[in-house]
Design a protein around this motif. Structure first.
Motif, PDB file in Angstrom:
ATOM      1  N   MET A  85       3.797  14.164   1.959  1.00 15.14           N
ATOM      2  CA  MET A  85       4.537  13.649   0.828  1.00 15.14           C
ATOM      3  C   MET A  85       3.933  12.315   0.404  1.00 15.14           C
ATOM      4  N   ALA A  86       3.766  12.127  -0.880  1.00 16.49           N
ATOM      5  CA  ALA A  86       3.280  10.853  -1.417  1.00 16.49           C
ATOM      6  C   ALA A  86       4.468   9.934  -1.654  1.00 16.49           C
ATOM      7  N   TYR A  87       4.297   8.659  -1.361  1.00 13.20           N
ATOM      8  CA  TYR A  87       5.361   7.677  -1.506  1.00 13.20           C
ATOM      9  C   TYR A  87       5.114   6.778  -2.706  1.00 13.20           C
ATOM     10  N   THR A  88       6.184   6.269  -3.263  1.00 13.03           N
ATOM     11  CA  THR A  88       6.064   5.250  -4.300  1.00 13.03           C
ATOM     12  C   THR A  88       6.201   3.892  -3.629  1.00 13.03           C
ATOM     13  N   PHE A  89       5.842   2.839  -4.325  1.00 11.73           N
ATOM     14  CA  PHE A  89       5.958   1.502  -3.764  1.00 11.73           C
ATOM     15  C   PHE A  89       6.104   0.491  -4.883  1.00 11.73           C
ATOM     16  N   GLN A  90       6.530  -0.694  -4.518  1.00  9.80           N
ATOM     17  CA  GLN A  90       6.489  -1.840  -5.406  1.00  9.80           C
ATOM     18  C   GLN A  90       5.724  -2.932  -4.670  1.00  9.80           C
ATOM     19  N   VAL A  91       5.177  -3.851  -5.401  1.00  8.37           N
ATOM     20  CA  VAL A  91       4.495  -4.994  -4.820  1.00  8.37           C
ATOM     21  C   VAL A  91       5.485  -6.150  -4.848  1.00  8.37           C
ATOM     22  N   ARG A 150       3.524   4.532 -14.999  1.00  6.60           N
ATOM     23  CA  ARG A 150       2.220   3.949 -15.351  1.00  6.60           C
ATOM     24  C   ARG A 150       1.706   3.002 -14.266  1.00  6.60           C
ATOM     25  N   ALA A 151       2.596   2.203 -13.677  1.00  6.80           N
ATOM     26  CA  ALA A 151       2.186   1.215 -12.672  1.00  6.80           C
ATOM     27  C   ALA A 151       3.402   0.841 -11.836  1.00  6.80           C
ATOM     28  N   PRO A 152       3.189   0.428 -10.584  1.00  8.00           N
ATOM     29  CA  PRO A 152       4.321   0.032  -9.745  1.00  8.00           C
ATOM     30  C   PRO A 152       4.993  -1.240 -10.245  1.00  8.00           C
ATOM     31  N   ARG A 153       6.237  -1.361  -9.915  1.00  5.78           N
ATOM     32  CA  ARG A 153       7.040  -2.543 -10.210  1.00  5.78           C
ATOM     33  C   ARG A 153       6.534  -3.700  -9.348  1.00  5.78           C
ATOM     34  N   VAL A 154       6.610  -4.922  -9.885  1.00 12.39           N
ATOM     35  CA  VAL A 154       6.287  -6.119  -9.115  1.00 12.39           C
ATOM     36  C   VAL A 154       7.564  -6.948  -9.012  1.00 12.39           C
ATOM     37  N   LEU A 155       7.978  -7.221  -7.775  1.00 16.94           N
ATOM     38  CA  LEU A 155       9.180  -7.999  -7.508  1.00 16.94           C
ATOM     39  C   LEU A 155       8.779  -9.371  -7.001  1.00 16.94           C
ATOM     40  N   PHE A 156       9.361 -10.404  -7.580  1.00 14.34           N
ATOM     41  CA  PHE A 156       9.173 -11.774  -7.117  1.00 14.34           C
ATOM     42  C   PHE A 156      10.463 -12.156  -6.411  1.00 14.34           C
ATOM     43  N   GLN A 157      10.367 -12.378  -5.101  1.00  8.58           N
ATOM     44  CA  GLN A 157      11.568 -12.661  -4.312  1.00  8.58           C
ATOM     45  C   GLN A 157      11.569 -14.113  -3.864  1.00  8.58           C
TER      46      GLN A 157
END
Length: 144
Positions: free
Chosen positions: A1-7, A74-81
């Motif tokens: 299974m392929a996973y999704t991710f965010q940076v 289109r592209a992964p989400r980028v989260l600034f924490q």
């Protein structure tokens, strides 16, 4: 299974840094749902201390995210924490921003005018790039 991710990027001021990166990449800051936030506070699931006002909008202090205008497909989400400490050492990972047909020098100039710091020019074979630091010191490279 392929996973999704965010940076996820640590930041002492995630909302301001998300604004900077959204403008730099031509992406969008995810909107805040003030009614949802207020509902969680009223229900006792969150407190006013968990929030702040950013550009006139109630937001979570914990972070802000940006996404490509064409969506997560289109592209992964980028989260600034939020983290309390500033960056102190070189990043182990960084963004390589590719300009495609746009002039990379024009983008470098715009990013520097918006608060980036020029670090150095690089090249390897036919590849050339400019290494910058964003307003919180996170490295990024700009190339074609």
């Amino acid at each position: 299974m392929a996973y999704t991710f965010q940076v996820t990027i640590d930041s002492t001021d995630p909302h301001t840094l998300a604004d900077w990166w959204a403008e730099a990449l031509g992406w969008e800051v995810e909107p805040s749902d003030e009614q949802f936030i207020r509902g969680l506070i009223e229900a006792g699931h969150a407190s006013e201390d968990d929030t702040k006002t950013h550009r006139g909008t109630l937001v979570w202090k914990a972070g802000a995210a940006i996404r490509h205008p064409e969506g997560l497909e289109r592209a992964p989400r980028v989260l600034f924490q939020f983290v309390p400490e500033p960056k102190t050492v070189k990043n182990r990972a960084h963004f390589d921003v590719r300009t495609g047909s746009d002039d990379p020098k024009a983008l470098v100039e715009r990013l520097i005018a918006n608060g980036a710091k020029h670090l150095h020019e690089g090249h390897q074979g036919p590849s050339v790039w400019t290494t910058l630091a964003d307003p919180e010191g996170n490295e990024l490279c700009v190339s074609h």
